[in-house]
Design a protein around this motif. Structure first.
Motif, PDB file in Angstrom:
ATOM      1  N   ALA A 125       0.846  -1.193   0.000  1.00  0.00           N
ATOM      2  CA  ALA A 125       0.000   0.000   0.000  1.00  0.00           C
ATOM      3  C   ALA A 125       0.880   1.241   0.000  1.00  0.00           C
ATOM      4  CB  ALA A 125      -0.906  -0.011   1.229  1.00  0.00           C
ATOM      5  N   TYR A 126       0.562   2.177  -0.903  1.00  0.00           N
ATOM      6  CA  TYR A 126       1.379   3.388  -1.007  1.00  0.00           C
ATOM      7  C   TYR A 126       0.781   4.502  -0.151  1.00  0.00           C
ATOM      8  CZ  TYR A 126       3.500   7.632  -2.755  1.00  0.00           C
ATOM      9  OH  TYR A 126       4.149   8.837  -2.825  1.00  0.00           O
ATOM     10  N   SER A 127       1.654   5.213   0.561  1.00  0.00           N
ATOM     11  CA  SER A 127       1.239   6.388   1.336  1.00  0.00           C
ATOM     12  C   SER A 127       2.482   7.214   1.637  1.00  0.00           C
ATOM     13  CB  SER A 127       0.565   5.967   2.646  1.00  0.00           C
ATOM     14  OG  SER A 127       1.484   5.255   3.456  1.00  0.00           O
ATOM     15  N   GLU A 128       2.267   8.416   2.168  1.00  0.00           N
ATOM     16  CA  GLU A 128       3.378   9.287   2.533  1.00  0.00           C
ATOM     17  C   GLU A 128       3.174   9.833   3.938  1.00  0.00           C
ATOM     18  OE1 GLU A 128       3.504  12.415  -0.305  1.00  0.00           O
ATOM     19  OE2 GLU A 128       4.593  11.251  -1.807  1.00  0.00           O
ATOM     20  N   ARG A 129       4.257   9.939   4.702  1.00  0.00           N
ATOM     21  CA  ARG A 129       4.169  10.681   5.962  1.00  0.00           C
ATOM     22  C   ARG A 129       3.757  12.110   5.630  1.00  0.00           C
ATOM     23  NH1 ARG A 129       8.641   7.616   6.335  1.00  0.00           N
ATOM     24  NH2 ARG A 129       8.806   6.126   8.074  1.00  0.00           N
ATOM     25  N   GLY A 130       2.789  12.622   6.370  1.00  0.00           N
ATOM     26  CA  GLY A 130       2.279  13.954   6.080  1.00  0.00           C
ATOM     27  C   GLY A 130       1.174  13.957   5.041  1.00  0.00           C
ATOM     28  N   GLY A 131       0.895  12.794   4.456  1.00  0.00           N
ATOM     29  CA  GLY A 131      -0.195  12.693   3.492  1.00  0.00           C
ATOM     30  C   GLY A 131      -1.546  12.642   4.190  1.00  0.00           C
ATOM     31  N   THR A 132      -2.606  12.862   3.430  1.00  0.00           N
ATOM     32  CA  THR A 132      -3.960  12.852   3.980  1.00  0.00           C
ATOM     33  C   THR A 132      -4.875  11.974   3.143  1.00  0.00           C
ATOM     34  OG1 THR A 132      -4.620  14.812   2.710  1.00  0.00           O
ATOM     35  CG2 THR A 132      -3.698  15.190   4.915  1.00  0.00           C
ATOM     36  N   ALA A 133      -6.001  11.612   3.745  1.00  0.00           N
ATOM     37  CA  ALA A 133      -7.064  10.885   3.052  1.00  0.00           C
ATOM     38  C   ALA A 133      -8.367  11.208   3.767  1.00  0.00           C
ATOM     39  CB  ALA A 133      -6.793   9.373   3.083  1.00  0.00           C
ATOM     40  N   PRO A 134      -9.509  11.081   3.083  1.00  0.00           N
ATOM     41  CA  PRO A 134     -10.795  11.376   3.728  1.00  0.00           C
ATOM     42  C   PRO A 134     -11.060  10.436   4.906  1.00  0.00           C
ATOM     43  CG  PRO A 134     -11.030  11.299   1.344  1.00  0.00           C
ATOM     44  CD  PRO A 134      -9.670  10.763   1.647  1.00  0.00           C
ATOM     45  N   LEU A 135     -11.561  10.994   6.001  1.00  0.00           N
ATOM     46  CA  LEU A 135     -11.830  10.195   7.200  1.00  0.00           C
ATOM     47  C   LEU A 135     -12.765   9.023   6.943  1.00  0.00           C
ATOM     48  CD1 LEU A 135     -12.459  12.964   9.897  1.00  0.00           C
ATOM     49  CD2 LEU A 135     -10.646  11.244   9.995  1.00  0.00           C
TER      50      LEU A 135
END
Length: 253
Positions: A125-135
């Protein structure tokens, strides 16, 4: 001799604490009874806190805390170095699950990824520290939303963006999902944010029992199946408990 406390400030803080810990908005009479204060004092305090945008009034003349209170809380989380405190439990969960582990907090109506431990696998799964996504459509976001729902629900009307065919996009369906999350103590995301990604998450609580963060595992749908999520769910919940204990101790356990 103890230092004399400012009476007005002390009472104002008591009002904030009462409202932030209440599962529902409270009126002036309720607050006065809970705090053993007269209603005129409570009314003045509430009026001041509302003017400072720490409180907002409901149509039935009750009051709730605003997200400005959350912003203060998130600042405290940053200063206490939550990612370092949570690190040992996150790495243990990553080794056990073989998948990516996230630590998240609320950022408006989004989830903010403050720390992660990447899976060692090439497909992850791809993500970034400091990234966001809808709750409303990721597992850590659903946990944060479920346990702070009274505060956040009014802000979601018209903001339940569709990300995939499985995304929850109505408040009625979200209400049901939040009840399920609170009952189970964990949340799942089955291809609701990305078609090929699933996840499971659990709450992190402060010393007063409030949910201030969430820890979760995410991975590709082909590997992190519903069956696998059921298997690792207890380990995710245990990681949440361990991080909560570390938060209460002020250091990694």
């Amino acid at each position: 001799m103890p230092e004399r406390l400012d009476a007005t400030l002390s009472k104002g803080m008591l009002v904030l604490e009462a409202l932030s810990s209440s599962p529902r908005p409270l009126g002036i009479s309720d607050l006065a009874a809970r705090l053993s204060l007269n209603k005129s004092n409570v009314h003045r305090l509430v009026r001041t806190l509302k003017a400072l945008e720490y409180l907002e009034q409901e149509p039935d003349r009750t009051y709730r805390c605003t997200l400005k209170v959350w912003k203060l809380g998130n600042s405290v989380i940053g200063h206490m170095n939550l990612p370092a405190i949570a690190g040992p439990a996150m790495h243990a969960l990553a080794r056990l699950s073989g998948e990516t582990v996230h630590l998240s907090v609320i950022d408006g109506i989004d989830v903010l990824y403050v720390e992660k431990v990447d899976s060692a696998r090439s497909v992850r799964a791809y993500s970034e520290r400091g990234g966001t996504a809808p709750l409303h459509c990721v597992a850590t976001g659903k946990v944060l939303l479920a346990f702070n729902y009274e505060l956040l629900r009014p802000r979601l009307s018209g903001n339940l963006s569709r990300q995939t065919a499985r995304t929850i996009t109505t408040l009625k369906a979200l209400d049901t999902e939040m009840e399920t999350v609170r009952a189970r103590g964990i949340a799942t995301n089955i291809a609701e944010y990305r078609d090929d990604v699933t996840g499971v998450a659990a709450p992190v609580r402060d010393p007063e029992g409030r949910v201030i963060a969430a820890v979760g595992v995410s991975g590709p749908l082909s590997r992190l199946t519903r069956q696998q999520i059921r298997k690792i769910g207890p380990a995710v919940a245990e990681a949440g408990r361990r991080i909560s204990e570390a938060v209460n101790a002020g250091r990694p356990l």
